[in-house]
Design a protein around this motif. Sequence first.
Motif, PDB file in Angstrom:
ATOM      1  N   VAL A 270       0.751  -1.353   0.060  1.00  0.00           N
ATOM      2  CA  VAL A 270       0.035  -0.182   0.102  1.00  0.00           C
ATOM      3  C   VAL A 270       1.099   1.293   0.121  1.00  0.00           C
ATOM      4  O   VAL A 270       0.908   2.120  -0.944  1.00  0.00           O
ATOM      5  CB  VAL A 270      -0.973  -0.128   1.365  1.00  0.00           C
ATOM      6  CG1 VAL A 270      -1.773   1.710   1.094  1.00  0.00           C
ATOM      7  CG2 VAL A 270      -2.501  -0.928   1.153  1.00  0.00           C
ATOM      8  N   SER A 271       1.665   1.031   0.430  1.00  0.00           N
ATOM      9  CA  SER A 271       2.842   2.771   0.749  1.00  0.00           C
ATOM     10  C   SER A 271       3.544   2.549  -0.189  1.00  0.00           C
ATOM     11  O   SER A 271       3.637   3.802  -1.457  1.00  0.00           O
ATOM     12  CB  SER A 271       3.941   2.164   1.637  1.00  0.00           C
ATOM     13  OG  SER A 271       4.809   3.544   2.201  1.00  0.00           O
ATOM     14  N   ASN A 272       4.205   1.375  -0.737  1.00  0.00           N
ATOM     15  CA  ASN A 272       4.767   1.362  -2.467  1.00  0.00           C
ATOM     16  C   ASN A 272       3.620   1.976  -3.592  1.00  0.00           C
ATOM     17  O   ASN A 272       4.337   2.437  -4.618  1.00  0.00           O
ATOM     18  CB  ASN A 272       5.809   0.507  -2.238  1.00  0.00           C
ATOM     19  CG  ASN A 272       6.876   0.470  -1.710  1.00  0.00           C
ATOM     20  OD1 ASN A 272       6.996   1.429  -0.431  1.00  0.00           O
ATOM     21  ND2 ASN A 272       7.286  -1.008  -0.997  1.00  0.00           N
ATOM     22  N   LEU A 273       2.532   1.288  -3.632  1.00  0.00           N
ATOM     23  CA  LEU A 273       2.003   1.526  -4.344  1.00  0.00           C
ATOM     24  C   LEU A 273       2.028   3.675  -4.551  1.00  0.00           C
ATOM     25  O   LEU A 273       1.777   4.119  -6.139  1.00  0.00           O
ATOM     26  CB  LEU A 273       0.715   1.625  -4.101  1.00  0.00           C
ATOM     27  CG  LEU A 273       0.399  -0.550  -4.384  1.00  0.00           C
ATOM     28  CD1 LEU A 273      -1.119  -0.314  -3.935  1.00  0.00           C
ATOM     29  CD2 LEU A 273       0.843  -0.712  -6.147  1.00  0.00           C
ATOM     30  N   TYR A 274       1.577   3.971  -4.100  1.00  0.00           N
ATOM     31  CA  TYR A 274       1.639   5.443  -3.883  1.00  0.00           C
ATOM     32  C   TYR A 274       2.795   6.178  -4.100  1.00  0.00           C
ATOM     33  O   TYR A 274       2.864   7.844  -4.137  1.00  0.00           O
ATOM     34  CB  TYR A 274       0.716   5.790  -2.574  1.00  0.00           C
ATOM     35  CG  TYR A 274      -0.179   5.497  -2.203  1.00  0.00           C
ATOM     36  CD1 TYR A 274      -1.434   6.531  -2.745  1.00  0.00           C
ATOM     37  CD2 TYR A 274      -1.105   4.294  -1.199  1.00  0.00           C
ATOM     38  CE1 TYR A 274      -2.742   6.256  -2.800  1.00  0.00           C
ATOM     39  CE2 TYR A 274      -2.340   4.223  -1.131  1.00  0.00           C
ATOM     40  CZ  TYR A 274      -3.313   4.999  -1.878  1.00  0.00           C
ATOM     41  OH  TYR A 274      -4.731   4.608  -1.666  1.00  0.00           O
ATOM     42  N   ALA A 275       3.854   5.771  -3.794  1.00  0.00           N
ATOM     43  CA  ALA A 275       4.867   6.007  -4.457  1.00  0.00           C
ATOM     44  C   ALA A 275       5.292   6.539  -5.645  1.00  0.00           C
ATOM     45  O   ALA A 275       7.037   6.194  -5.810  1.00  0.00           O
ATOM     46  CB  ALA A 275       6.433   5.494  -3.459  1.00  0.00           C
ATOM     47  N   ILE A 276       4.285   5.107  -6.743  1.00  0.00           N
ATOM     48  CA  ILE A 276       4.975   5.388  -7.994  1.00  0.00           C
ATOM     49  C   ILE A 276       4.688   6.436  -8.836  1.00  0.00           C
ATOM     50  O   ILE A 276       4.587   7.193  -8.464  1.00  0.00           O
ATOM     51  CB  ILE A 276       3.819   4.229  -9.003  1.00  0.00           C
ATOM     52  CG1 ILE A 276       3.551   2.922  -8.105  1.00  0.00           C
ATOM     53  CG2 ILE A 276       4.267   3.888 -10.026  1.00  0.00           C
ATOM     54  CD1 ILE A 276       2.807   2.269  -8.983  1.00  0.00           C
ATOM     55  N   PRO A 277       5.671   6.566  -9.295  1.00  0.00           N
ATOM     56  CA  PRO A 277       6.170   7.987  -9.588  1.00  0.00           C
ATOM     57  C   PRO A 277       5.018   8.485 -10.710  1.00  0.00           C
ATOM     58  O   PRO A 277       4.922   7.335 -11.463  1.00  0.00           O
ATOM     59  CB  PRO A 277       8.083   7.667 -10.593  1.00  0.00           C
ATOM     60  CG  PRO A 277       8.658   7.234 -10.342  1.00  0.00           C
ATOM     61  CD  PRO A 277       7.054   5.644  -9.525  1.00  0.00           C
ATOM     62  N   ARG A 278       4.625   9.360 -10.697  1.00  0.00           N
ATOM     63  CA  ARG A 278       3.686   9.981 -11.906  1.00  0.00           C
ATOM     64  C   ARG A 278       4.914  10.158 -13.186  1.00  0.00           C
ATOM     65  O   ARG A 278       5.626  10.356 -13.441  1.00  0.00           O
ATOM     66  CB  ARG A 278       3.166  11.035 -11.222  1.00  0.00           C
ATOM     67  CG  ARG A 278       2.066  10.779 -10.450  1.00  0.00           C
ATOM     68  CD  ARG A 278       1.315  10.126 -10.513  1.00  0.00           C
ATOM     69  NE  ARG A 278       0.394   9.490  -9.173  1.00  0.00           N
ATOM     70  CZ  ARG A 278       0.850   8.357  -8.168  1.00  0.00           C
ATOM     71  NH1 ARG A 278       1.682   7.712  -8.114  1.00  0.00           N
ATOM     72  NH2 ARG A 278       0.257   8.667  -6.707  1.00  0.00           N
TER      73      ARG A 278
END
Length: 423
Positions: free
Chosen positions: A249-257
Amino acid sequence: MSTDHLIEIRRDLHRHPEPAWREFYTTCRIVEELERIGVSDLYVGREAIATDERLAVPDSAELVEWFQQAREAGAKEDILERLDGGYTGCVAVVEQGEGPTVGLRVDIDGLLREESRADEHVPVVEGFRSEHEGAMHACGHDAHATIGLGVIEAIKESDFEGTLKVFFQPGEEMIAGGKAMAKSSHLADVEYLLALHIGLDHPTGEVVAGIDDFLAVSHLHAEFSGEPAHAGAEPDAGENAVQAMATAVSNLYAIPRHHDGATRVNAGQVGGGTASNIIPEHAYIEGEVRGQTTELMEYMRERAERVLENAAEMHGCEVSVETRGEAPSARSDDTLVEVVGAVARTTPGVETVLDRDALGGSEDATYLMQEVQKNGGYANYVGIGTDHPGGHHTATFDVDEESIGIGIDVISRSITEIAATRP
């Protein structure tokens, strides 16, 4: 069709909201009306869709429960039998002389959310609040289906020359039914396609001639599997599935836009474990990725799957990832936007016409739009304004029923104009 009858249909559908592939009562009610109106051809259930393209199909026990609920609500048995197994929706065809084939897509499903019980909520006041606890029409699809029926009757009474196909599509809210309907044979000869949505923060009397900026979307379900152990005595003996899920969950939101356009990710529902003293062996994420284009969505999906797999490996777990629903992006064709705009400006009850607006969300009508455009045809998504208390998908959402008649007039007159001018 009289205004009173239109309102009666809409309110009946509102009382019986059904989510993806469970629209048993809804489909039966629509088919009853189509049989009353009289159409040239009617394709129901398996006949209306590519059956192997359904997404997010519930398990058999849930389908049986909703099937039985529809039966108890008074769904006609002969129609209901054709929907068994979750094959819902229908396609109605009106043949009216030589001319082009024009399609109209309306969605028919409800949402899995509780409807307001507030004293001022109109469905409570007027006695048509949802009878299905935990489900409601919180996006106006009851009005969409009603508009579809009204358009058919209006076209039959008009000087329209050609063939009209109306697609009563299941499963839009879960992005689950558009692909199955698009991949059926029924779109092969459609030269022009209109789709519609009511509301979208536009008031009654306002029409958006063409809607764009559909975000492509993919719904993902990830199941993490680990090893259980006693959390106090042997904390080192387990492989913690919740820990893997939380890392993901934490790393999903860290995916570069992406620099090429808007991209989105959301872990909308998570869970796992059984007790505070047990290392959890199971956990899950219900999430989604979106992109301004289909390519941008695929960029996000590829990286989301990588995050899920690496989070599982980091914590000694395994993960399985399933696509539960998806839809591409699309754009409304200028030629049809111009026709709808011109018609709307001369339609009684329409006060404002916007040429275009952005949806800002996702819609699986894009599957049907792309299919028609791929075959050399034209497609357009139309916004019909309605005053709605509460935003879409909220417990207090409702529609101004005056907008149903406006929608029927704008869409039916646009269809007649398309056939007459072949823009």
